[in-house]
Design an enzyme around this catalytic site. Structure first.
Site, PDB file in Angstrom:
ATOM      1  N   GLU A   4       0.632  -1.004  -0.056  1.00  0.00           N
ATOM      2  CA  GLU A   4       0.258  -0.114   0.060  1.00  0.00           C
ATOM      3  C   GLU A   4       0.854   1.707   0.019  1.00  0.00           C
ATOM      4  O   GLU A   4       0.408   2.411  -0.720  1.00  0.00           O
ATOM      5  CB  GLU A   4      -1.007  -0.043   1.533  1.00  0.00           C
ATOM      6  CG  GLU A   4      -2.462  -1.016   1.123  1.00  0.00           C
ATOM      7  CD  GLU A   4      -3.110  -0.385   1.823  1.00  0.00           C
ATOM      8  OE1 GLU A   4      -3.106  -0.028   3.190  1.00  0.00           O
ATOM      9  OE2 GLU A   4      -4.906  -0.388   1.950  1.00  0.00           O
ATOM     10  N   HIS A   7       7.602 -26.507   0.102  1.00  0.00           N
ATOM     11  CA  HIS A   7       6.805 -27.420  -0.428  1.00  0.00           C
ATOM     12  C   HIS A   7       5.519 -27.329  -1.506  1.00  0.00           C
ATOM     13  O   HIS A   7       5.106 -27.564  -1.861  1.00  0.00           O
ATOM     14  CB  HIS A   7       5.965 -28.632   0.431  1.00  0.00           C
ATOM     15  CG  HIS A   7       7.182 -29.659   1.096  1.00  0.00           C
ATOM     16  ND1 HIS A   7       8.005 -30.411   1.217  1.00  0.00           N
ATOM     17  CD2 HIS A   7       8.431 -29.079   2.035  1.00  0.00           C
ATOM     18  CE1 HIS A   7       8.547 -30.986   1.741  1.00  0.00           C
ATOM     19  NE2 HIS A   7       8.980 -30.365   2.089  1.00  0.00           N
ATOM     20  N   LYS A  59     -14.110   1.079  -3.497  1.00  0.00           N
ATOM     21  CA  LYS A  59     -15.093   1.632  -2.340  1.00  0.00           C
ATOM     22  C   LYS A  59     -15.730   2.591  -3.400  1.00  0.00           C
ATOM     23  O   LYS A  59     -17.048   2.022  -2.911  1.00  0.00           O
ATOM     24  CB  LYS A  59     -14.414   2.477  -1.348  1.00  0.00           C
ATOM     25  CG  LYS A  59     -13.218   1.782  -0.183  1.00  0.00           C
ATOM     26  CD  LYS A  59     -12.707   2.396   0.664  1.00  0.00           C
ATOM     27  CE  LYS A  59     -11.565   2.046   2.239  1.00  0.00           C
ATOM     28  NZ  LYS A  59     -11.015   3.491   1.824  1.00  0.00           N
TER      29      LYS A  59
END
Ligand code: PA5
Length: 470
Positions: free
Chosen positions: A323, A345, A460
């Site tokens: 961010e 793995h 948003k």
């Protein structure tokens, strides 16, 4: 400030110095003037913020308040004890510890990732499963309001409705208007109301908001009459707020030593200010990461954590870096936390032999908290482990780290090591402050404002428009 000895964390970038795909021995020293200039700018930002001076337009937004926060909170606490912000955090935490057995922390992004990482870093790995006595008399803690996942919210509500335990809500939102957190607050508040039979006084006591000095959550807290409301201080952005009430209150509820956490962060501040490149974990980490990105195309920053308790800290850092610096289309390496040996793995193949776009930073804990667990002898040796019967999990982990670093070096894959003396408040306080400082130093070095997250506003806006049929 007179502070007890903090065993320092260390950063060793020597394994990033490798022929062809890594750094030359003098690369970091050559970058020192630019790193020093970036440090000066960051320190000047902090001074400007503290002095309350006018922030020039090109520096807006400037959330440099996180830097001096540890020292400020500690100094205030030493001078005014119970009347200080930290004193209030500690006494609210004590009140909740004594009155409830479960706490739901509502928040998203910077408003919850820090608290979760402190819990996972410092508490028993099965904290919530333990009986109260074995939890040291501190509440269980859950995190919600960080999504809009119907079944996850219902699941937690099932749990709370199905218990006779008293519970409380810590709701954290700097803006006070984030939909995920606000919706969860309304839902969990309704459940809390039922659990206390609509007792208004108890409701007010069992809700502790942490929010900005105005906004919807602030107004709601006033309407509820909550006796304890904590600020996200001005000038401290969400992802830089872990050492404010945002992280400290949940940590204190869990009984963590928040004073030690702050002392350790202050110790990292002092090192950052004084130590030269080559002996400064913040500047060295930024320098090596930047050079690997600029000169060797390492646009992926892999934080390879070698303890389960560090995974959430890695995710907190993913958010901090992404961010803060992912802004100008060109800059901002992509962070990726891997937990080893688990992810050897799943991702190990690619990190060993895939595209050469990665710098691996190991985060290694030197001393485990618990007694070493050995493999043990068995009458059934079909697994052929009797030969290793005396080997302990810490020994196996050490061999895995050394083996992985060796394998990466053989393939010309640069690695660096961040070493924590222990997984505790003293190490984490240093690490958290180091990574926050490194993020802002790198921003100043590459000319990206590390504060603010304008890109997140678009989702948003669209989400709200869809919901409201606009
Ligand atoms: O770093 C940030 O600022 C963000 O991740 C915020 O913490 C997040 O969006 C939550 O915002 P708020 O605390 O205003 O609800």
């Amino acid at each position: 400030m007179n502070m007890p000895q903090i065993k320092p964390i260390t950063y060793d970038p020597s394994a990033a110095t490798i022929a062809e795909h890594g750094l030359a021995a003098d690369d970091l020293a050559k970058l020192a003037p630019q790193l020093d200039a970036a440090r000066d700018e960051v320190l000047a930002d902090a001074e400007l913020w503290d002095a309350g001076g006018d922030v020039p337009a090109k520096k807006q937004p400037l959330d440099a308040g996180f830097m001096e926060l540890p020292q400020r909170l500690l100094a205030e606490y030493r001078a005014r004890r119970d009347d200080s912000e930290l004193g209030r955090i500690l006494s609210t935490a004590r009140r909740l510890r004594e009155s409830v057995d479960r706490v739901v922390v509502l928040g998203i992004g910077g408003s919850y990732m820090g608290a979760r990482s402190l819990m996972e870093g410092c508490c028993h790995p099965y904290h919530n499963e333990l009986p109260r006595g074995e939890r040291g008399g501190v509440p269980r803690m859950y995190f919600e309001g960080n999504n809009v996942d119907n079944d996850a919210s219902q699941g937690l509500l099932d749990l709370l409705r199905g218990t006779d335990d008293a519970w409380a809500i810590v709701v954290i939102s700097k803006s006070g208007g984030t939909l995920e957190t606000a919706a969860a607050f309304r839902q969990f508040l309704a459940a809390l109301r039922t659990s206390v039979n609509n007792d208004e006084k108890l409701i007010a006591q069992r809700v502790v908001p942490v929010t900005g000095s105005s906004g919807r959550l602030f107004d709601l807290s006033a309407a509820l009459g909550c006796p304890d409301v904590f600020p996200v201080p001005d000038g401290v952005g969400g992802r830089f707020s872990i050492l404010s009430a945002v992280g400290l209150l949940p940590a204190a509820i869990l009984g963590l030593d928040v004073v030690r956490l702050l002392e350790a962060a202050a110790a990292m501040n002092a090192r950052f200010k004084d130590a030269p490149v080559g002996d400064n974990p913040v500047l060295d980490y930024v320098g090596v990461s930047h050079l690997m990105e600029r000169d060797h195309g390492a646009t992926m920053r892999v934080l390879s954590v070698w303890a389960k308790g560090l995974e959430s800290i890695g995710l907190w850092y993913d958010q901090l870096l992404a961010e803060s610096l992912g802004k100008t289309e060109q800059h901002g390496a992509t962070p990726l936390t891997v937990l080893n040996t688990r992810d050897l793995h799943s991702r190990g193949q690619q990190h060993q032999a895939g595209r050469r776009d990665k710098l691996i930073t190991n985060v290694i804990v030197e001393a485990w908290r618990r007694d070493p667990l050995s493999i043990g002898i068995s009458e059934l040796d079909q697994d052929q482990l009797n030969v290793l019967a005396d080997k302990t999990l810490p020994e196996i982990m050490t061999a895995a780290i050394a083996g992985t670093n060796k394998a990466y070096a053989e393939d010309g894959r640069p690695t660096t090591d961040l070493r924590l003396p222990q997984l505790d408040e003293a190490s984490l306080g240093q690490l958290l402050q180091m990574l926050m400082l490194a993020t802002v130093v790198e921003g100043r070095l590459i000319g990206v404002n590390p504060y603010g997250q304008p890109g997140v506003e678009a989702y948003k806006k669209h989400m709200n428009a869809f919901l409201r049929g606009e």
